[in-house]
Design a protein around this motif. Structure first.
Motif, mmCIF file in Angstrom:
data_model
loop_
_atom_site.group_PDB
_atom_site.id
_atom_site.type_symbol
_atom_site.label_atom_id
_atom_site.label_comp_id
_atom_site.label_asym_id
_atom_site.label_seq_id
_atom_site.Cartn_x
_atom_site.Cartn_y
_atom_site.Cartn_z
ATOM 1 N N LEU A 1 45.350 48.746 45.308
ATOM 2 C CA LEU A 1 45.244 47.572 45.423
ATOM 3 C C LEU A 1 46.519 46.935 46.084
ATOM 4 O O LEU A 1 46.467 45.931 46.695
ATOM 5 N N ALA B 1 43.709 42.128 37.487
ATOM 6 C CA ALA B 1 43.728 43.652 37.627
ATOM 7 C C ALA B 1 45.132 43.983 37.545
ATOM 8 O O ALA B 1 46.168 43.407 37.167
ATOM 9 N N SER C 1 34.564 46.114 50.051
ATOM 10 C CA SER C 1 33.647 45.131 49.435
ATOM 11 C C SER C 1 34.028 44.309 48.327
ATOM 12 O O SER C 1 33.585 43.059 47.944
ATOM 13 N N ASP C 2 35.263 44.648 47.666
ATOM 14 C CA ASP C 2 35.848 43.982 46.657
ATOM 15 C C ASP C 2 36.576 42.612 47.092
ATOM 16 O O ASP C 2 37.330 42.266 48.370
ATOM 17 N N THR D 1 38.288 54.075 49.169
ATOM 18 C CA THR D 1 39.077 53.206 48.292
ATOM 19 C C THR D 1 40.430 53.236 48.673
ATOM 20 O O THR D 1 40.858 54.192 49.414
ATOM 21 N N VAL E 1 40.587 49.739 45.319
ATOM 22 C CA VAL E 1 39.627 48.874 45.530
ATOM 23 C C VAL E 1 39.059 49.370 46.730
ATOM 24 O O VAL E 1 39.383 50.120 47.437
ATOM 25 N N THR E 2 37.598 48.783 47.123
ATOM 26 C CA THR E 2 37.157 49.086 48.532
ATOM 27 C C THR E 2 36.830 47.849 49.343
ATOM 28 O O THR E 2 37.486 46.695 48.803
ATOM 29 N N VAL F 1 40.566 41.002 40.993
ATOM 30 C CA VAL F 1 39.748 41.761 41.648
ATOM 31 C C VAL F 1 38.355 41.150 41.317
ATOM 32 O O VAL F 1 38.027 41.670 39.943
ATOM 33 N N ASN F 2 37.423 40.662 42.129
ATOM 34 C CA ASN F 2 36.198 40.247 41.671
ATOM 35 C C ASN F 2 36.370 39.360 40.672
ATOM 36 O O ASN F 2 35.219 39.099 39.580
ATOM 37 N N THR G 1 41.018 38.001 50.744
ATOM 38 C CA THR G 1 40.357 39.120 51.719
ATOM 39 C C THR G 1 39.119 38.516 52.107
ATOM 40 O O THR G 1 38.669 37.251 51.481
ATOM 41 N N ILE H 1 39.740 40.259 46.516
ATOM 42 C CA ILE H 1 40.757 39.955 45.984
ATOM 43 C C ILE H 1 41.436 38.566 45.956
ATOM 44 O O ILE H 1 41.433 38.032 46.970
#
Length: 242
Positions: A6, A37, A46-47, A3, A43-44, A32-33, A57, A49
């Motif tokens: 952000l 936020a 896979s998120d 992680t 975040v990772t 985010v998703n 992203t 943004i």
């Protein structure tokens, strides 16, 4: 899965600095998703943004391009500006220039989607070399070469000492580690010369070579390895501003 904060994730996309990202988050302009936020969110990879509901992203590998910017192209990501570099290069993925090369100048500029390397390269205190070939409007004297090399007044400061070499009566080579706005043109102007042609031919370990104006190529594996080594100990934006 690893992680990160952000604001760091946003800056690494090249969208803006971490500080500017914090302002966007405070303004509730970042999701985010699909959810608004707050500051401090982590975040990772896979998120998803988004800023102002535009996704910034994407699961794309890092892109590093050597581009020969022609005269007349503006180094901006603002696609509303006529002749902007983004529309000109028309690359299929979202990329942005590292630094600037003014509109009347041509030559080497890096294009990337890696915001992390942008921060490292742009810090002037990291002393990364940029080499230019410059033609002027009158004969070059030894006094001109010496003064350019020792530093002249530019934008309320004195330019750092640099390497300057005469090529012929009207052309010289200069290697800078600074990045002042229109620095070479201003230095020449101070000494009574006008730049007729300015071409950047090298940044750090990467040379323009025979790449034609308007063309681009990817970094070679070796170029990227050396680049990563050169910037490995560079200060990033926030670290260097402390």
């Amino acid at each position: 899965m690893q992680t990160k904060r952000l604001n760091k994730a946003i800056s690494e996309t090249g969208y803006c600095s971490r500080r500017a990202a914090d302002k966007l988050i405070e303004e509730r302009s970042v999701k985010v998703n699909g959810e608004i936020a707050g500051l401090g969110v982590k975040v990772t990879a896979s998120d998803v943004i988004s800023v102002y509901d535009q996704v910034i992203t994407k699961d794309v590998e890092n892109i590093y391009l050597v581009f020969h910017k022609p005269v007349g192209i503006t180094c901006t990501t603002d696609t509303k500006i006529r002749g902007n570099i983004i529309n000109y290069i028309n690359y299929p993925e979202r990329i942005f220039p590292i630094g600037r090369l003014d509109k009347p100048s041509e030559g080497l500029i890096f294009m990337t989607n890696d915001g992390d390397i942008v921060n490292k390269i742009l810090r002037s205190k990291n002393n990364h070399e940029k080499e230019y070939i410059v033609s002027v409007d009158k004969k070059i004297t030894e006094s001109f070469i010496k003064k350019m090399a020792n530093g002249v007044p530019v934008l309320d400061t004195i330019s750092d000492p640099c390497k300057v070499e005469k090529i012929n009566e009207y052309t010289f080579k200069i290697i800078l580690t600074q990045g002042l706005n229109r620095q070479i043109r201003r230095m020449c102007e101070y000494l009574g010369y006008e730049v007729q042609k300015l071409k950047r031919v090298r940044i750090m370990n990467i040379a323009l070579g025979n790449l034609k104006p308007g063309k681009y190529r990817s970094f070679t594996e070796r170029e990227l390895q050396v680049m990563n080594h050169l910037v490995g100990h560079s200060s990033k934006t926030e670290e260097a501003s402390r």
